[in-house]
Structures are given as C-alpha cells and as structure tokens.
Design an enzyme around this catalytic site. Structure first.
Site, PDB file in Angstrom:
ATOM      1  N   HIS A  51       0.920 -10.840  -3.054  1.00  0.00           N
ATOM      2  CA  HIS A  51      -0.240 -10.710  -2.177  1.00  0.00           C
ATOM      3  C   HIS A  51      -1.068 -11.974  -2.384  1.00  0.00           C
ATOM      4  O   HIS A  51      -0.938 -12.649  -3.421  1.00  0.00           O
ATOM      5  CB  HIS A  51      -1.057  -9.465  -2.543  1.00  0.00           C
ATOM      6  CG  HIS A  51      -0.309  -8.201  -2.267  1.00  0.00           C
ATOM      7  ND1 HIS A  51       0.151  -7.377  -3.250  1.00  0.00           N
ATOM      8  CD2 HIS A  51       0.054  -7.633  -1.093  1.00  0.00           C
ATOM      9  CE1 HIS A  51       0.785  -6.353  -2.713  1.00  0.00           C
ATOM     10  NE2 HIS A  51       0.739  -6.484  -1.398  1.00  0.00           N
ATOM     11  N   ASP A  54      -2.701 -11.763  -5.652  1.00  0.00           N
ATOM     12  CA  ASP A  54      -1.816 -11.837  -6.821  1.00  0.00           C
ATOM     13  C   ASP A  54      -1.667 -13.302  -7.205  1.00  0.00           C
ATOM     14  O   ASP A  54      -1.469 -13.637  -8.378  1.00  0.00           O
ATOM     15  CB  ASP A  54      -0.393 -11.333  -6.512  1.00  0.00           C
ATOM     16  CG  ASP A  54      -0.346  -9.848  -6.165  1.00  0.00           C
ATOM     17  OD1 ASP A  54      -1.086  -9.078  -6.782  1.00  0.00           O
ATOM     18  OD2 ASP A  54       0.462  -9.477  -5.277  1.00  0.00           O
ATOM     19  N   GLU A 175       5.266  -5.038   8.469  1.00  0.00           N
ATOM     20  CA  GLU A 175       5.906  -3.993   7.641  1.00  0.00           C
ATOM     21  C   GLU A 175       5.329  -2.642   8.070  1.00  0.00           C
ATOM     22  O   GLU A 175       4.212  -2.284   7.692  1.00  0.00           O
ATOM     23  CB  GLU A 175       5.653  -4.252   6.150  1.00  0.00           C
ATOM     24  CG  GLU A 175       6.331  -3.232   5.252  1.00  0.00           C
ATOM     25  CD  GLU A 175       6.065  -3.464   3.752  1.00  0.00           C
ATOM     26  OE1 GLU A 175       5.572  -4.540   3.372  1.00  0.00           O
ATOM     27  OE2 GLU A 175       6.352  -2.542   2.973  1.00  0.00           O
ATOM     28  N   GLU A 211      10.831  -1.470   5.006  1.00  0.00           N
ATOM     29  CA  GLU A 211      10.909  -0.793   3.707  1.00  0.00           C
ATOM     30  C   GLU A 211      11.602   0.552   3.902  1.00  0.00           C
ATOM     31  O   GLU A 211      11.200   1.362   4.745  1.00  0.00           O
ATOM     32  CB  GLU A 211       9.509  -0.589   3.108  1.00  0.00           C
ATOM     33  CG  GLU A 211       9.584   0.200   1.816  1.00  0.00           C
ATOM     34  CD  GLU A 211       8.351   0.105   0.942  1.00  0.00           C
ATOM     35  OE1 GLU A 211       7.727  -0.963   0.874  1.00  0.00           O
ATOM     36  OE2 GLU A 211       8.026   1.128   0.311  1.00  0.00           O
ATOM     37  N   HIS A 214       9.446   3.701   3.939  1.00  0.00           N
ATOM     38  CA  HIS A 214       8.553   3.844   5.096  1.00  0.00           C
ATOM     39  C   HIS A 214       9.310   4.427   6.289  1.00  0.00           C
ATOM     40  O   HIS A 214       8.761   5.234   7.040  1.00  0.00           O
ATOM     41  CB  HIS A 214       7.945   2.491   5.466  1.00  0.00           C
ATOM     42  CG  HIS A 214       7.061   1.907   4.393  1.00  0.00           C
ATOM     43  ND1 HIS A 214       6.434   0.702   4.540  1.00  0.00           N
ATOM     44  CD2 HIS A 214       6.716   2.365   3.172  1.00  0.00           C
ATOM     45  CE1 HIS A 214       5.729   0.437   3.439  1.00  0.00           C
ATOM     46  NE2 HIS A 214       5.898   1.431   2.595  1.00  0.00           N
ATOM     47  N   ASP A 249       4.234   7.991  -0.873  1.00  0.00           N
ATOM     48  CA  ASP A 249       5.158   6.847  -0.896  1.00  0.00           C
ATOM     49  C   ASP A 249       5.636   6.647  -2.335  1.00  0.00           C
ATOM     50  O   ASP A 249       4.898   6.179  -3.189  1.00  0.00           O
ATOM     51  CB  ASP A 249       4.381   5.622  -0.390  1.00  0.00           C
ATOM     52  CG  ASP A 249       5.256   4.400  -0.226  1.00  0.00           C
ATOM     53  OD1 ASP A 249       6.474   4.503  -0.402  1.00  0.00           O
ATOM     54  OD2 ASP A 249       4.696   3.331   0.066  1.00  0.00           O
ATOM     55  N   ASP A 284      10.925  -3.044  -3.428  1.00  0.00           N
ATOM     56  CA  ASP A 284       9.533  -2.601  -3.602  1.00  0.00           C
ATOM     57  C   ASP A 284       9.614  -1.271  -4.348  1.00  0.00           C
ATOM     58  O   ASP A 284       9.516  -0.207  -3.743  1.00  0.00           O
ATOM     59  CB  ASP A 284       8.809  -2.486  -2.256  1.00  0.00           C
ATOM     60  CG  ASP A 284       7.291  -2.425  -2.430  1.00  0.00           C
ATOM     61  OD1 ASP A 284       6.837  -2.368  -3.588  1.00  0.00           O
ATOM     62  OD2 ASP A 284       6.567  -2.431  -1.414  1.00  0.00           O
TER      63      ASP A 284
HETATM   64  C1  XLS Z   1       2.937  -0.399   0.588  1.00  0.00           C
HETATM   65  C2  XLS Z   1       3.682  -1.601   0.934  1.00  0.00           C
HETATM   66  C3  XLS Z   1       3.214  -2.844   0.200  1.00  0.00           C
HETATM   67  C4  XLS Z   1       3.737  -4.042   0.928  1.00  0.00           C
HETATM   68  C5  XLS Z   1       3.149  -5.345   0.585  1.00  0.00           C
HETATM   69  O1  XLS Z   1       3.271   0.727   0.906  1.00  0.00           O
HETATM   70  O2  XLS Z   1       5.034  -1.366   0.725  1.00  0.00           O
HETATM   71  O3  XLS Z   1       3.613  -2.806  -1.115  1.00  0.00           O
HETATM   72  O4  XLS Z   1       5.111  -4.121   0.767  1.00  0.00           O
HETATM   73  O5  XLS Z   1       1.838  -5.444   0.948  1.00  0.00           O
HETATM   74 MG    MG Z   2       6.679  -2.610   0.815  1.00  0.00          MG
END
Ligand code: XLS
Ligand code: MG
Length: 345
Positions: A51, A54, A175, A211, A214, A249, A284
């Site tokens: 990020h 980060d 994303e 992801e 998700h 999540d 992730d």
């Molecule tokens: C959260 C997301 C986050 C992104 C990056 O649910 O997966 O970690 O991948 O901002």
């Molecule tokens: Mg992610």
C-alpha cells in the site's frame, strides 16, 4: 521464479501481521520491513506488494521526503534482488474516508481520496512499477439510501480519469469485492470492474486483479472470473487465497478450503500463459490468529507449495483421458477422474 514453474510469486507486506481481528488486539509482535523482506526472499518470492503507506508512512507529507523514503525502500528491494509488484492507495483507514474516498458525499473526502491516489502513483514511480491496485473498500453503502448510485459511479470514473491523466504510464488494476467493510460495495464483481474499464479515458490502461476469496464471497467461481478477465486481455494480477463459504473475508491459505476450486484456478492460469506478459501470481493470505510469532509465516510458504503442486498436476494430468470424458459427455466419469487426480490416484 521457482524451478520448473511458469510463475513468479508476490506477497503483500500486510500478509505477515500481528494477528489482530475485529474482536481482539494483536497477539504477536509486528515484524520490521527488513525482517519481512528476508522471509519473502527465503521463501522464493520475487515481488512484494505495497500500500502507499506500507512504503512511506502517511505522516510524511512533503513530496521530497516521500520520494527520499521511497528511494530508500527501492534500494532495500534492489539489494535483495526483489521488485515491487504494485502500489495500492489505502483509501479506507483515514477518518476522512469513513463514508468512502471516491464516492463520499463530502467533497473534502473526495479531494483527499484523489490526493491519496496521486501519492500512490508517485510512490509507484519511484518503486518502478506501473501497476496501481485499486481496492475500493468503502465505495458503497451501509444503507442503500445514503448515496446516489449513478452519481457514485460518475465520481469513481472521475477518480480513474484524474489518475490516468496524472501519469501517462500508470495502469489501474481494479480489485472487486462484494461486501466488507461495506454492506453493499460498488463494482462488486469482475464483470462490473471490466465494464467500468471500457468507460475510462484510456481503457487500455485499465484492467483487473482478481482475489479468489472476493469472487467466492460474490457466489462466483474464481477460475471462471479469471477466465473472463483473460478473455478481455485484462487479467493483470491475482490474489490467490481461499474462503470457507459466505463469511468474513478469511484470506485462508490457497487451496485449504476447496482444493478442486484451487486446481481450476491454477489450470486456467497455466493453460492461458498467465505470466507471459509479466503478470505475477500474488498471494493475499493471512496466518491464523492462533499461530505463535516464530511460525506465523508458514501460510505464505504453504500457499506457494500448493500452487506449485497444482501446477505440476496441471502438467501431468492425462488431458487425453480428460477429453475422452468430454467427448462422450460422461461427466460423471470426468467428475471421478478429477477427484482421483486430486487424490493422486
Ligand atoms: C482486502 C483486499 C486488500 C487488497 C489490497 O480485502 O484484498 O488486501 O488486496 O489493498
Ligand atoms: Mg486482495
């Protein structure tokens, strides 16, 4: 890149974490960035995901100092022979983003959200990556009536276009996630994200990162989501992990909840040359809260190992036998063939 693999791997600095959750404080000490980097390197990762904060803490505000600190970080990566895969603007933690950063009703919040995005682009430039991952965490509603949804999409488009104009080389990887932290999130699936790309000022610089968890939270199959993005030439990143049903999540180790679903993701990536244009296999994943500090990194190594074992299976699996079941429309036979293959029988 591990031997005999077509993939290169990346991991987020947040994937080594002290184990706090909404119901309890940290249970392990935080690791320094240098220590994380050493672990990533030992485990064979080539890329790191960041990020913006980060990379350079948020309280650093002068552009010269942001650049200086980002350069220091780049040097640490160079020294280890590693690269930054992407930078993601963290547009959800600051109090100014309580109701969103792109779609907030407050103009001040929206202005802040754009500045945060531009800061992430500045950091990405120093880290020499052209990938900006946009997870629109609070772009949505807690109650449906609080925002005008058509206007909200226009506002997101304004943000996209302002970022694309800010830097002529940056690419935005949306994303999608359907919920959490919001009840209802805008652009909740790959399909929404892809349609949105084509409305942007430069659609060629807009794509997606998918992801696994998700997609599962949206009731969709991650491998089909990936295939659809590949069909559009827009699968520019993945966050492999796993998810046990419709819950919070979970960011579980890849393949740990549903191995067959993991196999299908690796199969779609393998068969479609994922990585040939520099795409990276990102993880992730989070360590369980139960894990003591010393071993709270195994989830990273284990996830890579699962990807590699499945990649190996994809190469070994008898495609002729597979096809014979398809040709005969013997889908019960195919079902057992896949299960046997997963069980090594
Ligand atoms: C959260 C997301 C986050 C992104 C990056 O649910 O997966 O970690 O991948 O901002
Ligand atoms: Mg992610």
């Amino acid at each position: 890149m591990p031997q005999n693999s077509q993939f290169t791997f990346s991991v987020g600095v947040w994937n080594l974490h002290p184990g706090a959750d909404p119901f309890g404080p940290p249970v392990r000490p935080e690791r320094s960035f240098a220590e994380k980097l050493r672990i990533f390197k030992d485990y064979g990762f080539d890329y790191v995901q960041f990020h913006d904060d980060d990379a350079v803490p948020d309280d650093v505000t002068s552009p010269q100092e942001i650049e200086r600190q980002a350069r220091e970080l780049k040097k640490m990566l160079d020294d280890e022979g590693m690269k930054a895969e992407f930078v993601a603007p963290r547009i959800w933690e600051d109090p100014r983003s309580v109701d969103g950063a792109m779609t907030a009703n407050s103009e001040e919040s929206r202005r802040w959200g754009l500045e945060k995005g531009q800061r992430a682009v500045d950091v990405a430039n120093v880290l020499e990556t052209d990938r900006l991952v946009l997870w629109p965490a609070r772009e949505g509603t807690y109650i449906r009536e609080s925002k005008d949804p058509v206007r909200a999409h226009e506002q997101m488009l304004e943000w996209y276009n302002a970022i694309l104009d800010y830097d002529p080389h940056i690419r935005i990887l949306g994303e999608a996630k359907p919920n959490e932290p919001m009840d209802l999130m805008y652009l909740p699936t790959t399909g929404h994200m892809l349609a949105f790309c084509y409305r942007a000022g430069d659609p060629n610089r807009c794509g997606v990162l998918i992801e696994s968890a998700h997609a599962i939270l949206a009731g969709l199959d991650p491998s089909d989501e990936m295939a659809y993005a590949i069909f559009h030439g827009k699968l520019w990143g993945v966050h492999l992990n796993d998810q046990n049903g419709l819950k919070f999540d979970e960011d579980k180790t890849f393949g740990s909840a549903n191995l067959r679903r993991a196999f299908n993701q690796v199969d779609v990536l393998t068969r479609n040359g994922y990585g040939n244009n520099g795409e990276v296999v990102g993880l992730d994943v989070k360590a369980m809260r139960t894990q003591p500090h010393e071993i709270a990194a195994k989830h990273l190594k284990n996830s890579v190992e699962v990807v590699l074992m499945l990649e190996d299976l994809c190469k070994r699996i008898d495609r002729q036998e597979w096809q014979s079941y398809v040709d005969a429309q013997d889908y019960e036979g195919l079902d057992l063939f896949i299960l046997r293959s997963l069980l090594g029988k």
